[in-house]
Write a protein that holds these residues in place. Structure first.
Motif, PDB file in Angstrom:
ATOM      1  N   LEU A   1       0.859  -1.180   0.000  1.00 26.44           N
ATOM      2  CA  LEU A   1       0.000   0.000   0.000  1.00 26.44           C
ATOM      3  C   LEU A   1       0.898   1.234   0.000  1.00 26.44           C
ATOM      4  N   ARG A   2       0.798   2.041  -1.042  1.00 30.32           N
ATOM      5  CA  ARG A   2       1.608   3.274  -1.140  1.00 30.32           C
ATOM      6  C   ARG A   2       0.821   4.421  -0.524  1.00 30.32           C
TER       7      ARG A   2
ATOM      8  N   MET B   1       9.956   0.339  -3.613  1.00 31.91           N
ATOM      9  CA  MET B   1       9.185  -0.804  -3.119  1.00 31.91           C
ATOM     10  C   MET B   1       8.031  -1.121  -4.066  1.00 31.91           C
ATOM     11  N   VAL B   2       7.360  -0.076  -4.522  1.00 36.58           N
ATOM     12  CA  VAL B   2       6.244  -0.270  -5.453  1.00 36.58           C
ATOM     13  C   VAL B   2       6.731  -0.893  -6.758  1.00 36.58           C
ATOM     14  N   SER B   3       7.820  -0.367  -7.307  1.00 36.88           N
ATOM     15  CA  SER B   3       8.355  -0.903  -8.569  1.00 36.88           C
ATOM     16  C   SER B   3       8.773  -2.358  -8.414  1.00 36.88           C
TER      17      SER B   3
ATOM     18  N   VAL C   1      -0.451  -3.961  -5.897  1.00 40.83           N
ATOM     19  CA  VAL C   1      -0.076  -2.648  -5.392  1.00 40.83           C
ATOM     20  C   VAL C   1      -1.345  -1.832  -5.230  1.00 40.83           C
ATOM     21  N   TYR C   2      -1.597  -1.373  -4.024  1.00 39.34           N
ATOM     22  CA  TYR C   2      -2.757  -0.531  -3.730  1.00 39.34           C
ATOM     23  C   TYR C   2      -2.282   0.909  -3.570  1.00 39.34           C
ATOM     24  N   ARG C   3      -3.010   1.821  -4.189  1.00 41.16           N
ATOM     25  CA  ARG C   3      -2.711   3.246  -4.045  1.00 41.16           C
ATOM     26  C   ARG C   3      -3.850   4.007  -3.372  1.00 41.16           C
ATOM     27  N   ASP C   4      -4.859   3.258  -2.997  1.00 41.12           N
ATOM     28  CA  ASP C   4      -6.008   3.869  -2.336  1.00 41.12           C
ATOM     29  C   ASP C   4      -6.660   2.804  -1.458  1.00 41.12           C
ATOM     30  N   PHE C   5      -7.196   3.196  -0.322  1.00 41.41           N
ATOM     31  CA  PHE C   5      -7.829   2.244   0.577  1.00 41.41           C
ATOM     32  C   PHE C   5      -9.050   1.597  -0.079  1.00 41.41           C
TER      33      PHE C   5
END
Length: 316
Positions: A282-283, A294-296, A305-309
């Motif tokens: 989760l970013r 970490m995301v890459s 990969v989550y960018r939003d809850f």
């Protein structure tokens, strides 16, 4: 076996849209003899294709548009249902498919995962097609899609139940090879199986980034990530921060200040080690080179990969 080839002549037959060549060459057969052959090859560059899928809704995004070659060969309407695709031009496959996805479907996706590549018509076309999948959510919808007018595209966007799309392959409503391959990949790999158990989610955000090593600002960053971890925990999952492991270990190892030799040796590698044991990332928060790495890395390993809850399934 690597055959011996000698090019005799290369003739351009057409350069109107893309390049059609007649290649005359000598080919050494297995018995050692040489044979002169001639083949035509159409070079339109390489391409990329993507299947967008949504686990919560159990849907996929496909497109429908007119394809003249199919109209010439038995498709009465010329309309073909396909996964979003396009030519690379000068872009990388990843950049190409992100661009094409937004232009054709109206969805802006960043977390694309490559699942393979293939020659689609090796007897006559040079093209290699790069295959991708990506999870989409409603908040990624930035426009209507439909293609680019100057490229004479008129594309209808279809959001279909995954089961219906598979049935359309069975009954012949979907006859595009790249689309069939991606739908079957999704089925075989359980891409649309809903998350039914807690995920181990690494929280990736800024720690020192843009703080000037100010303890107050670093503490604010930690508070932000801890609050994100609490929210993930309350959704039924198992959150973890690299800082939870690294900071106590570094102090025990003798680190006396941020950025000293022990800090640098242990801080970032702790998160890298954790990532291999996590299901997703989760970013959160603002700019951070370490968090972006970490995301890459997670994307390269095929992890979620989550960018939003809102993207995280709620189990609790």
């Amino acid at each position: 076996m690597r055959p011996n080839i000698e090019i005799v002549n290369e003739e351009i037959l057409s350069n109107n849209w893309y390049v059609l060549k007649k290649m005359t060459f000598k080919y050494q057969k297995r018995d050692g003899s040489w044979e002169t052959q001639a083949r035509e090859a159409y070079d339109r560059g390489n391409g990329a294709v993507i299947l967008l899928y949504n686990r919560e809704k159990q849907t996929v995004i496909l497109t429908r548009q007119f394809r003249m070659p199919t109209y010439m060969n038995g498709n009465e309407t010329g309309l073909l249902i396909e996964a979003c695709a396009g030519l690379l031009d000068q872009d990388s496959p990843e950049d190409c498919i992100r661009r094409e996805t937004e232009e054709e479907t109206g969805y802006r996706v960043t977390n694309v995962h490559k699942v393979g590549e293939a020659y689609m018509s090796p007897g006559s076309v040079t093209e290699i097609l790069y295959f991708f999948v990506a999870e989409y959510t409603p908040h990624m919808h930035t426009g209507e899609g439909g293609g680019v007018d100057k490229e004479q595209e008129e594309i209808e966007v279809l959001e279909l139940p995954f089961g219906q799309a598979l049935n359309m392959v069975e009954n012949g409503e979907i006859r595009d090879a790249k689309t069939i391959m991606l739908l079957q990949y999704a089925q075989l790999n359980g891409l649309l199986h809903p998350v039914s158990k807690p995920q181990h989610i690494l929280i990736a955000g800024p720690y020192r980034s843009n703080t000037g090593d100010d303890p107050v600002r670093i503490e604010a960053n930690m508070r932000l990530m801890n609050e994100a971890a609490l929210r993930v925990y309350e959704m039924g999952h198992l959150p973890v921060l690299g800082e939870w492991y690294a900071l106590p270990l570094m102090e025990t190892a003798g680190s006396r200040r941020i950025g000293d030799e022990i800090f640098e040796r242990m801080f970032h590698p702790s998160a890298v080690r954790l990532l291999s044991h996590c299901d997703a990332v989760l970013r959160v928060g603002g700019p951070s080179k370490g968090a972006d790495e970490m995301v890459s890395t997670a994307e390269a390993k095929g992890k979620r990969v989550y960018r939003d809850f809102d993207e995280i399934p709620v189990l609790a």
